[in-house]
Design a protein around this motif. Structure first.
Motif, short mmCIF file in Angstrom:
data_model
loop_
_atom_site.label_atom_id
_atom_site.label_comp_id
_atom_site.label_asym_id
_atom_site.label_seq_id
_atom_site.Cartn_x
_atom_site.Cartn_y
_atom_site.Cartn_z
N ASN A 161 16.39 0.01 -2.58
CA ASN A 161 17.70 0.37 -3.12
C ASN A 161 17.55 1.18 -4.42
N THR A 162 16.70 0.70 -5.31
CA THR A 162 16.46 1.41 -6.57
C THR A 162 15.85 2.79 -6.30
N MET A 163 14.93 2.82 -5.34
CA MET A 163 14.17 4.04 -5.10
C MET A 163 15.04 5.16 -4.52
N TYR A 164 15.95 4.78 -3.60
CA TYR A 164 16.60 5.79 -2.77
C TYR A 164 18.12 5.68 -2.61
N SER A 165 18.78 4.70 -3.20
CA SER A 165 20.12 4.35 -2.75
C SER A 165 21.17 5.46 -2.84
N ASP A 166 21.13 6.27 -3.89
CA ASP A 166 22.20 7.27 -4.04
C ASP A 166 22.22 8.21 -2.83
N ARG A 167 21.04 8.73 -2.48
CA ARG A 167 20.95 9.66 -1.35
C ARG A 167 21.30 8.97 -0.03
N THR A 202 12.52 11.20 -6.84
CA THR A 202 13.00 12.51 -7.30
C THR A 202 12.60 13.62 -6.33
N CYS A 203 12.18 13.22 -5.11
CA CYS A 203 11.82 14.24 -4.12
C CYS A 203 13.05 15.10 -3.78
N ASN A 204 12.80 16.35 -3.44
CA ASN A 204 13.90 17.21 -3.00
C ASN A 204 14.44 16.76 -1.65
N SER A 205 13.56 16.42 -0.72
CA SER A 205 14.01 15.79 0.54
C SER A 205 13.24 14.50 0.67
N LYS A 206 13.93 13.47 1.12
CA LYS A 206 13.30 12.16 1.18
C LYS A 206 12.11 12.18 2.13
N PRO A 207 10.92 11.74 1.67
CA PRO A 207 9.74 11.76 2.53
C PRO A 207 9.84 10.68 3.61
N ALA A 219 0.84 -1.21 0.00
CA ALA A 219 0.00 0.00 0.00
C ALA A 219 0.87 1.26 0.00
N LYS A 220 1.99 1.23 0.75
CA LYS A 220 2.80 2.45 0.92
C LYS A 220 3.87 2.60 -0.16
N TYR A 221 4.52 1.50 -0.56
CA TYR A 221 5.68 1.59 -1.46
C TYR A 221 5.52 0.85 -2.78
N GLY A 222 4.42 0.11 -2.93
CA GLY A 222 4.25 -0.75 -4.11
C GLY A 222 4.12 0.01 -5.42
N SER A 223 3.68 1.28 -5.35
CA SER A 223 3.51 2.07 -6.58
C SER A 223 4.59 3.12 -6.73
N GLY A 224 5.69 2.97 -5.96
CA GLY A 224 6.78 3.95 -6.04
C GLY A 224 6.90 4.76 -4.77
N CYS A 225 7.79 5.72 -4.80
CA CYS A 225 8.01 6.59 -3.63
C CYS A 225 6.71 7.27 -3.22
N PRO A 226 6.34 7.21 -1.92
CA PRO A 226 5.10 7.85 -1.47
C PRO A 226 5.11 9.37 -1.68
N GLY A 227 6.32 9.97 -1.83
CA GLY A 227 6.40 11.41 -2.02
C GLY A 227 6.17 11.83 -3.46
N CYS A 228 6.95 11.25 -4.39
CA CYS A 228 6.92 11.71 -5.80
C CYS A 228 6.24 10.71 -6.74
N GLY A 229 5.99 9.50 -6.23
CA GLY A 229 5.33 8.49 -7.06
C GLY A 229 6.25 7.80 -8.05
N GLN A 230 7.54 8.16 -8.05
CA GLN A 230 8.50 7.57 -9.00
C GLN A 230 9.15 6.32 -8.42
N MET A 231 9.54 5.38 -9.28
CA MET A 231 10.24 4.19 -8.80
C MET A 231 11.67 4.55 -8.39
N GLN A 232 12.22 5.59 -9.01
CA GLN A 232 13.48 6.15 -8.52
C GLN A 232 13.15 7.56 -8.02
#
Lengths: 97, 97
Positions: free
Chosen positions: B11-17, A92-97, A77-90
């Protein structure tokens, strides 16, 4: 190993005692392991550190069992569709949510 | 979901940061989520509680990535053959190890 499989393994191994103890007392055990993880980060070998990660995870799963939370569902529910902040699989948030 | 698969997803989502931040600063983020889990245990809905479990697990996995610890291997080494205390699949220890 599946997350669900590990949650069931811990349930089989310890569930009767866990449910009697309740969530607050189980959180105390988890916190103790959390402190041991901090100690291993500071001065443990890689093997000791790995064992402390396993213990924290086992107690987190224990607490989830006591609370009847399915971790697999929670993660999907939280991470299966990507980052909860930006929705991307990698992310791209400015600060990690 | 496989534990290894989730570790790779994070790892894919956040590793660099994460690697730039290092283990001590990552532990701070994990600790913040750990406090939020405590708050949700006290007064959260079941859905909020599940989300906090997911966040703690995601940050624990993040920290494992920073430390280059394979959680699957760590779990199998510690719990794969039964309770680390008594060796049984259903624990018979007098006090939980």
């Amino acid at each position: 190993m599946q997350i669900r499989e590990f949650q069931e393994l811990i349930n089989t191994m310890y569930s009767d005692r866990d449910r009697e103890r309740g969530s607050a007392a189980t959180f105390l055990w988890l916190s103790e392991e959390f402190g041991e993880l901090a100690a291993a980060l500071r001065e443990g070998t890689h093997e000791e550190l790995a064992a402390e990660f396993a213990d924290v995870l086992a107690w987190l799963v224990t607490l989830a069992n006591v609370c009847e939370v399915d971790l697999t569902g929670a993660l999907e529910a939280k991470y299966g569709s990507g980052c909860p902040g930006c929705g991307q699989m990698q992310c791209t948030c400015n600060s990690k949510p």
